[in-house]
Design a protein around this motif. Sequence first.
Motif: not given
Length: 194
Positions: A96-119
């Motif tokens: 959406t361009g303005k995404d809120s994500v609530v962190l529900n658990t302990t541990g590592h949460h991994y996020f990447i951009c899916g557009f080619p080459g960005h990650c």
Amino acid sequence: MGAASARRGSALAVAAAVAAMMWAGTAAAAVYEVGDKLGWTIMNNPDYASWAKSKKFSVGDTIVFTYNKQFHNVIAVSKADYKNCDVTKPTATWSTGKDSVVLNTTGHHYFICGFPGHCAIGQKVDVPVLSSAAPSTAPTMAPTPSAAGSGSAGRAAAAAPSPHGNAASTLGCSFALTIAASVLSVAAASLNLL
């Protein structure tokens, strides 16, 4: 009259204590803007690893990804897919361009951009959630996961952060408000009976 006044004061003190405890629970969760003022981008070479290390994330906190949706998205992935910048098996996708994500658990949460080459050039973040805190009951405007190729529309794994804002917290908030109203009613009844 002295005993009645003391009981009235005690009832008000109990009601105030309950209200203070409820307020403290709502104030515990934090909201973090990923990348701070730069947002979620490849412009100006943001260092998301340093950004994440500079924060102390707790269960119930919200991270907000702000970006131009024509050029970026957010994909939650496994540790292996994070390391390899593999977007083919997302656990959740936002766009959406303005995404809120609530962190529900302990541990590592991994996020990447899916557009080619960005990650590959650094548009990825590992968010370590190391402690638990009371979830916020403040409403958030969190979008639901969106379609992003690979048939992942609206699909999120059980361990993925919540893309639905504080859905679970809303139920908890309703319960807490019911309890608070009951306590206040008892306190008020005590005042009227004295």
